[in-house]
Design a protein around this motif. Structure first.
Motif, PDB file in Angstrom:
ATOM      1  N   UNK A  83       0.824  -1.169  -0.011  1.00  0.00           N
ATOM      2  CA  UNK A  83      -0.014   0.088  -0.048  1.00  0.00           C
ATOM      3  C   UNK A  83       0.792   1.451   0.100  1.00  0.00           C
ATOM      4  N   UNK A  84       0.289   2.416  -0.636  1.00  0.00           N
ATOM      5  CA  UNK A  84      -0.647   2.633  -1.421  1.00  0.00           C
ATOM      6  C   UNK A  84      -0.411   2.296  -2.720  1.00  0.00           C
ATOM      7  N   UNK A  85       0.729   2.411  -3.201  1.00  0.00           N
ATOM      8  CA  UNK A  85       0.981   1.961  -4.758  1.00  0.00           C
ATOM      9  C   UNK A  85       1.158   0.486  -4.884  1.00  0.00           C
ATOM     10  N   UNK A  86       1.344  -0.054  -6.283  1.00  0.00           N
ATOM     11  CA  UNK A  86       1.757  -1.298  -6.624  1.00  0.00           C
ATOM     12  C   UNK A  86       0.715  -2.030  -6.159  1.00  0.00           C
ATOM     13  N   UNK A  87      -0.786  -1.333  -6.687  1.00  0.00           N
ATOM     14  CA  UNK A  87      -1.973  -2.046  -6.412  1.00  0.00           C
ATOM     15  C   UNK A  87      -3.045  -2.154  -7.321  1.00  0.00           C
ATOM     16  N   UNK A 119      -1.979  17.618   5.881  1.00  0.00           N
ATOM     17  CA  UNK A 119      -0.765  16.748   5.620  1.00  0.00           C
ATOM     18  C   UNK A 119       0.098  17.584   4.691  1.00  0.00           C
ATOM     19  N   UNK A 120      -0.373  18.639   4.100  1.00  0.00           N
ATOM     20  CA  UNK A 120       0.656  19.378   3.320  1.00  0.00           C
ATOM     21  C   UNK A 120       0.630  19.002   1.874  1.00  0.00           C
ATOM     22  N   UNK A 121       0.182  18.071   1.460  1.00  0.00           N
ATOM     23  CA  UNK A 121       0.337  17.565   0.074  1.00  0.00           C
ATOM     24  C   UNK A 121       0.164  16.251   0.004  1.00  0.00           C
ATOM     25  N   UNK A 122       0.701  15.722  -1.367  1.00  0.00           N
ATOM     26  CA  UNK A 122       0.530  14.405  -1.550  1.00  0.00           C
ATOM     27  C   UNK A 122       1.589  13.339  -1.038  1.00  0.00           C
ATOM     28  N   UNK A 123       2.889  14.145  -0.804  1.00  0.00           N
ATOM     29  CA  UNK A 123       3.567  13.136   0.017  1.00  0.00           C
ATOM     30  C   UNK A 123       3.227  13.067   1.397  1.00  0.00           C
ATOM     31  N   UNK A 124       2.515  13.910   1.901  1.00  0.00           N
ATOM     32  CA  UNK A 124       1.822  13.729   3.393  1.00  0.00           C
ATOM     33  C   UNK A 124       0.920  12.896   3.332  1.00  0.00           C
ATOM     34  N   UNK A 125       0.037  12.625   2.075  1.00  0.00           N
ATOM     35  CA  UNK A 125      -0.946  11.606   2.093  1.00  0.00           C
ATOM     36  C   UNK A 125      -0.413  10.139   2.039  1.00  0.00           C
ATOM     37  N   UNK A 126       0.777  10.070   1.531  1.00  0.00           N
ATOM     38  CA  UNK A 126       1.335   8.706   1.530  1.00  0.00           C
ATOM     39  C   UNK A 126       1.754   8.340   2.868  1.00  0.00           C
ATOM     40  N   UNK A 182       3.020   6.811  -7.178  1.00  0.00           N
ATOM     41  CA  UNK A 182       3.268   7.843  -8.309  1.00  0.00           C
ATOM     42  C   UNK A 182       2.020   8.796  -7.593  1.00  0.00           C
ATOM     43  N   UNK A 183       2.040  10.152  -7.780  1.00  0.00           N
ATOM     44  CA  UNK A 183       1.315  11.063  -7.184  1.00  0.00           C
ATOM     45  C   UNK A 183       0.193  11.687  -8.035  1.00  0.00           C
ATOM     46  N   UNK A 225       3.676   1.730 -11.786  1.00  0.00           N
ATOM     47  CA  UNK A 225       2.136   1.858 -12.289  1.00  0.00           C
ATOM     48  C   UNK A 225       1.659   3.172 -11.445  1.00  0.00           C
ATOM     49  N   UNK A 226       0.797   4.074 -12.622  1.00  0.00           N
ATOM     50  CA  UNK A 226      -0.199   5.154 -11.897  1.00  0.00           C
ATOM     51  C   UNK A 226      -1.145   4.841 -11.207  1.00  0.00           C
ATOM     52  N   UNK A 227      -1.670   3.698 -11.140  1.00  0.00           N
ATOM     53  CA  UNK A 227      -3.048   3.272 -10.417  1.00  0.00           C
ATOM     54  C   UNK A 227      -2.695   3.316  -9.054  1.00  0.00           C
ATOM     55  N   UNK A 228      -2.890   4.002  -8.258  1.00  0.00           N
ATOM     56  CA  UNK A 228      -2.631   3.684  -6.769  1.00  0.00           C
ATOM     57  C   UNK A 228      -4.062   3.795  -6.026  1.00  0.00           C
ATOM     58  N   UNK A 229      -4.139   3.679  -4.535  1.00  0.00           N
ATOM     59  CA  UNK A 229      -5.187   3.625  -3.962  1.00  0.00           C
ATOM     60  C   UNK A 229      -5.802   4.939  -3.683  1.00  0.00           C
ATOM     61  N   UNK A 230      -7.148   4.846  -3.570  1.00  0.00           N
ATOM     62  CA  UNK A 230      -7.782   6.141  -3.248  1.00  0.00           C
ATOM     63  C   UNK A 230      -7.293   6.358  -1.565  1.00  0.00           C
ATOM     64  N   UNK A 231      -7.284   7.611  -1.221  1.00  0.00           N
ATOM     65  CA  UNK A 231      -7.237   7.892   0.258  1.00  0.00           C
ATOM     66  C   UNK A 231      -8.379   7.996   0.911  1.00  0.00           C
ATOM     67  N   UNK A 232      -9.356   7.208   1.177  1.00  0.00           N
ATOM     68  CA  UNK A 232     -10.492   7.396   1.745  1.00  0.00           C
ATOM     69  C   UNK A 232     -10.648   6.233   3.026  1.00  0.00           C
ATOM     70  N   UNK A 233     -11.547   6.363   3.653  1.00  0.00           N
ATOM     71  CA  UNK A 233     -11.862   5.667   4.872  1.00  0.00           C
ATOM     72  C   UNK A 233     -12.527   4.355   4.343  1.00  0.00           C
ATOM     73  N   UNK A 234     -12.966   4.212   3.378  1.00  0.00           N
ATOM     74  CA  UNK A 234     -13.527   3.145   2.781  1.00  0.00           C
ATOM     75  C   UNK A 234     -12.362   2.154   2.512  1.00  0.00           C
ATOM     76  N   UNK A 235     -11.261   2.827   1.870  1.00  0.00           N
ATOM     77  CA  UNK A 235     -10.232   1.867   1.533  1.00  0.00           C
ATOM     78  C   UNK A 235      -9.227   1.386   2.767  1.00  0.00           C
TER      79      UNK A 235
END
Length: 545
Positions: free
Chosen positions: A246-250, A340-347, A321-322, A280-290
């Motif tokens: 998680x959250x890449x390679x998914x 979290x300040x951006x996509x890196x913070x989301x990861x 990838x972001x 791969x560009x297809x990564x997990x969505x940052x949601x509570x459901x995930x």
């Protein structure tokens, strides 16, 4: 005696005397030695025809097994001692694990035919008179096996457990999920294996290759398969570390359950399990459901990999990838909500969530060194793959580290720069290069160096389509790696590679007896080559960079 890994202390008899073991040696087992006794009777019994019955009351046994915890003070809890003399063999371990490693040395002393599955006619068995005291340098001595890119059946994994044990390696890290396949049964989410475990075709060679293997590829392990692997490994004192990325390679997971992806920017329902290699560009969505979905995955995983034999759980965390998060309104709203300040913070938020979730359940998270970005909880550990830098930063910050820098111990990388190497990948790493690998960087302070748990060699299987190809890439270099992480060798520039190569002469015969399809010292055999299939040599890199 041609032992690999070389023991810390080995004092042979000066007169060259040998203990001849007759057709019916007997075994004396002390308390706590029952597992090793079973292994000896099964493995040595197959090769020699011995049944190794228990010694009669009051009789002196030919082979005597003992546990003596006091030995741990000398060379650690996995240490052992062997004494071979006129009155037989005394094998003592500081623990059951130490005794088992001593039994592996005993098997080597008996000669290459001790690795066969049935006795050969006319063989006699003897051991040199010797005193050995030995124990490992590191507690984590591992191999990462990527079964996501190319699946290896359960029996092939069990075989690799035995090969690790034969080299006194004690961690098998299984890379179970990636874009190209999901390999573990999750009962509450059956489509992960119904859909995610299979791809329609595979790139033949590196992603620059124009060739394709049009045969569908896939497979997965049932939970009982994995329980069997864990139990089999535990009996051989090998820990199994599962990895769920998680959250890449998914993409394989998203192909099975499209709602896991970033549906506001990608038609995830149209995605299939990926048939190509790369990031791969297809990564997990940052949601509570995930998060809830993957908590369900990990709940089942923890039942299969009990804490006493698999305290660590690997979550990947690399190469995410972001671009989709940058374009996604859902992801941007999440970034604002979390602050979290951006996509890196989301990861980092993804990783920290599972860090806490696993810690609450008595497990330790470990991930690739990208998980350092954004900070980690104190109990998390790091697999340092992008060179030494991540490991140094983690250790200096007080985190435990497993060193696996790609420039040194990625065994999918090519073994020479010759044109015959099959699908050549990455840097040239010869047998000697691996032998000169040093897990503890000299820059580390003494306090930080104590956080280096050990090292592992990594085997990514994009261009390894079956067991034979894996064997070719792994061996004989894994033997050199095993000596590096077990033995207390001098500094890399002072290591006696000529002595190691001389001992490998006997070790090749052991690998032959085990049926390992290793790379011969003279180069690949005709059927090991892959003429015309493109690999990925690093442009401009000198042969040994």
């Amino acid at each position: 005696m041609d032992l690999i890994p070389v023991p810390q202390v080995a004092v042979p008899d000066g007169d060259g005397r040998r203990l001849v073991l007759g057709p019916g040696p007997v075994l004396d087992t002390g308390p706590g030695t029952e597992g090793v006794a079973r292994w000896l009777r099964r493995e040595l019994g197959s090769a020699t025809g011995w049944s190794l019955p228990p010694a009669a009351a009051g009789a002196r046994a030919d082979v005597r097994l003992r546990i003596d915890p006091d030995r741990a003070g000398e060379l650690g809890p996995e240490s052992y001692g062997i004494t071979v003399g006129a009155d037989g063999v005394e094998l003592t371990g500081a623990s059951p694990a130490g005794l088992f490693w001593g039994a592996q040395t005993l098997r080597q002393l008996l000669g290459p035919d001790a690795y066969r599955k049935a006795p050969l006619p006319g063989r006699t068995w003897s051991l040199p008179y010797v005193d050995i005291a030995d124990g490992p340098r590191f507690g984590w001595r591992g191999l990462m096996l990527d079964v996501a890119r190319h699946f290896l059946p359960k029996d092939a994994v069990l075989r690799y457990v035995d090969l690790l044990a034969a080299h006194k390696l004690n961690v098998l890290h299984l890379h179970l999920t990636d874009d190209q396949g999901w390999r573990v049964e999750i009962k509450r989410y059956p489509r992960l294996t119904e859909v995610g475990a299979w791809r329609s075709r595979s790139r033949w060679g590196h992603r620059a290759s124009p060739l394709w293997n049009e045969t569908p590829h896939g497979g997965f392990y049932t939970q009982d398969d994995l329980r069997e692997i864990v139990a089999y490994a535990a009996e051989r004192h090998v820990r199994v570390v599962p990895e769920i990325d998680v959250p890449g390679h998914s993409q394989a997971a998203i192909a099975a359950y499209p709602e896991l992806g970033n549906t506001d920017v990608v038609d995830t329902a149209a995605l299939e399990v990926w048939d190509d290699w790369g990031i791969n560009e297809n990564v997990l969505a940052p949601t509570e459901a995930v998060l809830r979905f993957y908590e369900g995955v990990f709940e089942e995983l923890l039942e299969v990999f009990p804490a006493e034999v698999s305290p660590f759980v690997h979550v990947g965390g690399d190469e995410c990838p972001k671009a989709q998060w940058k374009a996604s309104g859902v992801a941007q709203a999440r970034i604002a909500e979390l602050g979290v300040g951006g996509e890196d913070g989301l990861q980092s938020w993804f990783i920290r969530h599972f860090d806490g979730w696993l810690a609450e359940r008595g497990r330790r998270l470990i991930g690739w060194d990208e998980i350092l970005e954004g900070g980690l909880a104190p109990g998390a550990a790091v697999s340092s793959w992008r060179g030494y830098a991540g490991g140094i930063a983690a250790a200096e910050a007080g985190h435990d580290v497993v060193m696996c820098p790609e420039q040194q111990v990625y065994l999918d990388h090519r073994q020479t720069d010759g044109e015959d190497e099959p699908m050549p990948i990455g840097y040239v790493r010869t047998l000697e290069d691996v032998y000169r690998f040093e897990p503890v960087p000299p820059k580390l302070s003494e306090e930080a160096a104590a956080h280096v748990l050990g090292a592992q060699a990594n085997v990514w299987t994009e261009v390894m389509e079956d067991q034979s190809r894996v064997d070719y890439q792994v061996f004989p270099r894994l033997a050199a790696f095993a000596e590096v992480v077990w033995s207390r060798l001098p500094l890399p520039e002072e290591r006696d590679h000529a002595d190691f190569e001389a001992r490998m002469t006997a070790h090749y015969r052991r690998l032959d007896a085990l049926g390992v399809d290793y790379r011969p010292p003279g180069g690949p055999l005709p059927w090991q080559r892959r003429p015309g299939v493109l690999g990925r040599p690093i442009e401009g890199a000198p042969p040994n960079v």
